[in-house]
Design a protein around this motif. Sequence first.
Motif, PDB file in Angstrom:
ATOM      1  N   PRO A 454      -6.504 -64.281  33.136  1.00  0.00           N
ATOM      2  CA  PRO A 454      -6.499 -63.283  31.643  1.00  0.00           C
ATOM      3  C   PRO A 454      -6.079 -61.811  32.067  1.00  0.00           C
ATOM      4  O   PRO A 454      -6.724 -61.235  32.789  1.00  0.00           O
ATOM      5  CB  PRO A 454      -7.338 -63.198  30.872  1.00  0.00           C
ATOM      6  N   THR A 455      -4.774 -61.239  31.553  1.00  0.00           N
ATOM      7  CA  THR A 455      -4.765 -59.793  31.378  1.00  0.00           C
ATOM      8  C   THR A 455      -4.562 -59.473  29.989  1.00  0.00           C
ATOM      9  O   THR A 455      -4.317 -60.066  29.152  1.00  0.00           O
ATOM     10  CB  THR A 455      -3.368 -59.677  32.200  1.00  0.00           C
ATOM     11  N   MET A 456      -4.641 -58.023  29.961  1.00  0.00           N
ATOM     12  CA  MET A 456      -4.557 -57.379  28.520  1.00  0.00           C
ATOM     13  C   MET A 456      -3.254 -57.491  27.991  1.00  0.00           C
ATOM     14  O   MET A 456      -2.238 -56.983  28.742  1.00  0.00           O
ATOM     15  CB  MET A 456      -4.997 -56.052  28.912  1.00  0.00           C
ATOM     16  N   PRO A 457      -2.856 -58.203  26.900  1.00  0.00           N
ATOM     17  CA  PRO A 457      -1.975 -58.103  26.130  1.00  0.00           C
ATOM     18  C   PRO A 457      -1.289 -56.872  25.707  1.00  0.00           C
ATOM     19  O   PRO A 457      -1.841 -55.786  25.527  1.00  0.00           O
ATOM     20  CB  PRO A 457      -2.181 -59.068  24.964  1.00  0.00           C
ATOM     21  N   VAL A 458       0.048 -56.739  25.703  1.00  0.00           N
ATOM     22  CA  VAL A 458       0.503 -55.297  25.315  1.00  0.00           C
ATOM     23  C   VAL A 458       1.236 -55.688  23.816  1.00  0.00           C
ATOM     24  O   VAL A 458       2.315 -56.787  23.934  1.00  0.00           O
ATOM     25  CB  VAL A 458       1.454 -54.493  26.120  1.00  0.00           C
ATOM     26  N   LEU A 459       1.205 -54.996  22.729  1.00  0.00           N
ATOM     27  CA  LEU A 459       1.876 -55.355  21.457  1.00  0.00           C
ATOM     28  C   LEU A 459       2.812 -54.470  20.959  1.00  0.00           C
ATOM     29  O   LEU A 459       2.807 -53.326  21.373  1.00  0.00           O
ATOM     30  CB  LEU A 459       0.774 -55.870  20.187  1.00  0.00           C
ATOM     31  N   ASP A 460       3.961 -54.871  20.474  1.00  0.00           N
ATOM     32  CA  ASP A 460       5.059 -53.906  19.801  1.00  0.00           C
ATOM     33  C   ASP A 460       5.176 -54.467  18.407  1.00  0.00           C
ATOM     34  O   ASP A 460       5.878 -55.551  18.195  1.00  0.00           O
ATOM     35  CB  ASP A 460       6.129 -54.293  20.574  1.00  0.00           C
ATOM     36  N   LEU A 461       4.688 -53.642  17.254  1.00  0.00           N
ATOM     37  CA  LEU A 461       4.979 -54.017  15.943  1.00  0.00           C
ATOM     38  C   LEU A 461       6.212 -53.209  15.401  1.00  0.00           C
ATOM     39  O   LEU A 461       6.424 -51.943  15.601  1.00  0.00           O
ATOM     40  CB  LEU A 461       3.715 -53.522  15.235  1.00  0.00           C
ATOM     41  N   ALA A 462       6.715 -54.189  14.478  1.00  0.00           N
ATOM     42  CA  ALA A 462       7.944 -53.397  13.771  1.00  0.00           C
ATOM     43  C   ALA A 462       7.594 -53.860  12.313  1.00  0.00           C
ATOM     44  O   ALA A 462       7.768 -54.953  11.980  1.00  0.00           O
ATOM     45  CB  ALA A 462       9.310 -54.166  14.263  1.00  0.00           C
ATOM     46  N   PRO A 463       7.469 -53.113  11.364  1.00  0.00           N
ATOM     47  CA  PRO A 463       7.437 -53.107   9.694  1.00  0.00           C
ATOM     48  C   PRO A 463       8.816 -53.380   9.284  1.00  0.00           C
ATOM     49  O   PRO A 463       9.884 -52.838   9.410  1.00  0.00           O
ATOM     50  CB  PRO A 463       6.785 -51.910   9.335  1.00  0.00           C
ATOM     51  N   THR A 464       8.759 -54.097   8.352  1.00  0.00           N
ATOM     52  CA  THR A 464       9.973 -54.250   7.358  1.00  0.00           C
ATOM     53  C   THR A 464       9.372 -53.749   5.957  1.00  0.00           C
ATOM     54  O   THR A 464       8.311 -54.324   5.379  1.00  0.00           O
ATOM     55  CB  THR A 464      10.498 -55.828   7.123  1.00  0.00           C
ATOM     56  N   GLN A 465       9.709 -52.537   5.628  1.00  0.00           N
ATOM     57  CA  GLN A 465       9.239 -51.907   4.378  1.00  0.00           C
ATOM     58  C   GLN A 465       9.558 -52.409   3.107  1.00  0.00           C
ATOM     59  O   GLN A 465      10.559 -53.104   2.950  1.00  0.00           O
ATOM     60  CB  GLN A 465       9.301 -50.314   4.445  1.00  0.00           C
ATOM     61  N   CYS A 466       8.814 -52.266   2.046  1.00  0.00           N
ATOM     62  CA  CYS A 466       9.186 -52.679   0.786  1.00  0.00           C
ATOM     63  C   CYS A 466      10.251 -51.782   0.253  1.00  0.00           C
ATOM     64  O   CYS A 466      10.393 -50.413   0.416  1.00  0.00           O
ATOM     65  CB  CYS A 466       7.956 -52.300  -0.199  1.00  0.00           C
ATOM     66  N   THR A 467      11.213 -52.374  -0.428  1.00  0.00           N
ATOM     67  CA  THR A 467      12.516 -51.769  -0.775  1.00  0.00           C
ATOM     68  C   THR A 467      12.744 -51.785  -2.273  1.00  0.00           C
ATOM     69  O   THR A 467      13.506 -51.157  -2.787  1.00  0.00           O
ATOM     70  CB  THR A 467      13.690 -52.386  -0.006  1.00  0.00           C
ATOM     71  N   VAL A 468      11.945 -52.724  -3.136  1.00  0.00           N
ATOM     72  CA  VAL A 468      12.104 -52.671  -4.309  1.00  0.00           C
ATOM     73  C   VAL A 468      10.832 -52.411  -5.163  1.00  0.00           C
ATOM     74  O   VAL A 468       9.589 -52.760  -4.563  1.00  0.00           O
ATOM     75  CB  VAL A 468      12.445 -54.068  -4.821  1.00  0.00           C
ATOM     76  N   PRO A 469      10.728 -51.784  -6.204  1.00  0.00           N
ATOM     77  CA  PRO A 469       9.617 -51.617  -7.067  1.00  0.00           C
ATOM     78  C   PRO A 469       8.807 -53.017  -7.260  1.00  0.00           C
ATOM     79  O   PRO A 469       9.423 -54.021  -7.664  1.00  0.00           O
ATOM     80  CB  PRO A 469       9.999 -50.970  -8.343  1.00  0.00           C
ATOM     81  N   GLY A 470       7.627 -53.040  -6.712  1.00  0.00           N
ATOM     82  CA  GLY A 470       6.531 -54.166  -7.168  1.00  0.00           C
ATOM     83  C   GLY A 470       6.873 -55.317  -5.956  1.00  0.00           C
ATOM     84  O   GLY A 470       6.521 -56.452  -6.107  1.00  0.00           O
ATOM     85  N   GLY A 471       7.538 -54.948  -4.821  1.00  0.00           N
ATOM     86  CA  GLY A 471       8.005 -56.044  -3.818  1.00  0.00           C
ATOM     87  C   GLY A 471       6.679 -55.925  -2.953  1.00  0.00           C
ATOM     88  O   GLY A 471       5.568 -55.559  -3.094  1.00  0.00           O
ATOM     89  N   THR A 472       7.119 -56.750  -1.650  1.00  0.00           N
ATOM     90  CA  THR A 472       6.167 -56.874  -0.539  1.00  0.00           C
ATOM     91  C   THR A 472       6.854 -56.313   0.721  1.00  0.00           C
ATOM     92  O   THR A 472       8.243 -56.001   0.790  1.00  0.00           O
ATOM     93  CB  THR A 472       5.842 -58.223  -0.451  1.00  0.00           C
ATOM     94  N   ALA A 473       6.019 -56.313   1.701  1.00  0.00           N
ATOM     95  CA  ALA A 473       6.555 -56.048   3.037  1.00  0.00           C
ATOM     96  C   ALA A 473       6.139 -56.885   4.019  1.00  0.00           C
ATOM     97  O   ALA A 473       5.477 -57.757   3.883  1.00  0.00           O
ATOM     98  CB  ALA A 473       5.998 -54.468   3.394  1.00  0.00           C
ATOM     99  N   SER A 474       6.841 -56.668   5.508  1.00  0.00           N
ATOM    100  CA  SER A 474       6.135 -57.472   6.304  1.00  0.00           C
ATOM    101  C   SER A 474       6.007 -56.788   7.802  1.00  0.00           C
ATOM    102  O   SER A 474       6.333 -55.809   7.896  1.00  0.00           O
ATOM    103  CB  SER A 474       7.238 -58.933   6.548  1.00  0.00           C
ATOM    104  N   ILE A 475       5.565 -57.580   8.744  1.00  0.00           N
ATOM    105  CA  ILE A 475       5.069 -57.183   9.995  1.00  0.00           C
ATOM    106  C   ILE A 475       5.852 -57.976  11.006  1.00  0.00           C
ATOM    107  O   ILE A 475       5.216 -59.170  11.165  1.00  0.00           O
ATOM    108  CB  ILE A 475       3.729 -56.766  10.314  1.00  0.00           C
ATOM    109  N   ALA A 476       6.700 -57.804  11.823  1.00  0.00           N
ATOM    110  CA  ALA A 476       7.022 -58.487  12.952  1.00  0.00           C
ATOM    111  C   ALA A 476       6.397 -57.999  14.339  1.00  0.00           C
ATOM    112  O   ALA A 476       6.267 -56.903  14.532  1.00  0.00           O
ATOM    113  CB  ALA A 476       8.570 -58.555  13.147  1.00  0.00           C
ATOM    114  N   THR A 477       5.704 -58.912  15.168  1.00  0.00           N
ATOM    115  CA  THR A 477       5.204 -58.679  16.220  1.00  0.00           C
ATOM    116  C   THR A 477       5.826 -59.278  17.549  1.00  0.00           C
ATOM    117  O   THR A 477       5.806 -60.493  17.550  1.00  0.00           O
ATOM    118  CB  THR A 477       3.727 -58.894  16.119  1.00  0.00           C
TER     119      THR A 477
END
Length: 691
Positions: A454-477
Amino acid sequence: MTTYPKVHTRMQTSSARKLSIRSARFDSSTGKRRGFWYSWRAIAAGLALALVAGGGIAVAAVSTASAHIPTITVTCEGIHVVAEKYNQYDTNTVSVTIDGAAQAGSPITFSTDLDQFFPFPTTTDAWDYTAEIKTSDATPSYSKTVSGTSIPCAPPSILKITAPDCTVTGSAIDLTADVSDIDITHAYTISLSSPDSGATNVGAAAFTPGGATGSYVWHNVVPGHSYTVTVTDTTVNLSASATVSSVGCPDVSGIHVSPAECTVPGGAGTMTVTASNLSFGRAYTIAILDTLNGNAVVQSSGVVGDLSGTSVVPFSVLPGGTYKATVTDDLIASSTITSGLFSYLPCPKTPDLPEVDPTQCTSTNGVPDSSIVFSASGLVPGRSYQVTLSDGTTTVFDTGSFVATAANWPVPTGGAATASQTEQVPPGTYTVFVTDVLLKTFVNSNAATITACPTMPVLDLAPTQCTVPGGTASIATSVTTYVPGRAYLVGLTFVQGGATVVAPTSIIAPASGAWTLPLFANLAAGTQYRVTVTDSIVTSVSAYGDISLDPCPGTPTITLQATCNVIGASTVNVSLDKLVSGETYTVGIVYASNNGAVNNVADQQVTATTATGALQFKGVPNGNQFTVNIANLAHTISGSGTFFLKDCDLPTLAFTGANPVGPAVAGVIFLQFGLVLVGLGLVAKRRRRTA
């Protein structure tokens, strides 16, 4: 494996001599050699001592020259380092590394001589090595360095086994094994074994081929049995085996049996009996007797002698038995002649799929602790098998040829239900083969992969922000550092409070390339999340990344200020709030009654860089109700509101209003008092002229 002494040193001077030389030629505080002046002082002191003591002792004050013989020898077993006749007053060291690891406490400091063997961890693998004999004496030939990659030890090979047919009743044969791939520096044994009762000359013997190939002969071997030859390199414990079946001799003149083993599951063996010297016209019975069952007659056939005097009859026999053939004159019972005994192996079958259980590496210190546990089943007792473990290029484990005594290997002991073999192995893909030695087409195999430690993982996070009132967002990893094929637990939590959003799920890392985790979607905006990736076996190897998701955009707020004039049109100043930075908005004014366009009042666009913005519409006709509309280009954010623009006929007229529908709209209409006064002045002049 050859054993070498660890370190040998020889001190060639007495303590008095060492003190004499060291005080004269070496600085007592630093141990370094003094210059020419001090050396002559030492000689002078020695001569003075000789005059007092009376003779040849002064000669001992001068050190003799050293031969300095460095020797480094590398074999498949290890590295042999020999340093001879070095100067004890120099700094002499030996350093050995194998695959980058220092060996036996090196560097090792020695005085005059050293003789030490550094074994490789295994003899069947290639190892990178560096061996160095180094001395502070600047003479180039006194120091020596050897580097390279070792050549693994190779097992011997059995080219062929020769077992000639026996043609004379009661005689024996010579069985010859031809062997190759011999290392003349190694020791060997050769053995002969047989699962059959009555076989002779079985056992092991020392074997000295004398070259890269050689032969060994067993004399007076009883034919009619199956024999296995095993040659073993006892230096490195590697072996090879091969099996041959010899044809038995006829026990009496006039009968000969040609046996053939069963070669298919559920089949049978055959005994082809040739009866000779038969008298023409006489009746004979050829029979097969089961010697393990009281010589019961298994099969028989009646024949009549013909002009050839010979009759050949094939018989089928059950595998796993021992049989003999007889030929009897039907009229003379005492005339029976009998063949020798013939033992048959059970029929072959394909072994079961081997059980292979990898124990993954849990070490984080660079030294793998992984292993393979394996076993075989579905063996046929009485048949010979070979079990091997290989990484595709190197055989890690080999049983050699063995006769199965049970259906399982290894055979459980001590009342245990099962047993297994465990081998410590580094990460890699390994295959277990279970092979029938006599019929190698009856083989089964199973593979398992041990992933890298085992070796320590390295993460890269990219958000998709909410763009409409009352909407949702997501996270790509994406995971940029991981161990291919290893299992990880992937989960999502809130940073604040640590509550679970997505429970940890086991995911196998891909064999290569970029690793993108499943999308964390439909997330509430305006909060902070933590993505965690943890090795499923070694949970201390865990990495996480935090990311904030912006709040969803709100509906824009619009504030209107209208400045009207007495000529019937107004300028409307529009103030915008709650804009989303980067979005482009279209703002327009239409008649509220029919959404019709207002002449000479075109829509305007504004690209938000902050949350606020401002626009101005000129020439909006007074005395009408209007609708102001706002929307981004994608029409995901929009709103509207209405306002009434009064006629400007009184200098004190003002209007303030707000519409609760859609975006907030507030209007304030101010009169341009200068223009109103001018207009009133013109009316007054006209009235005076009229009067």
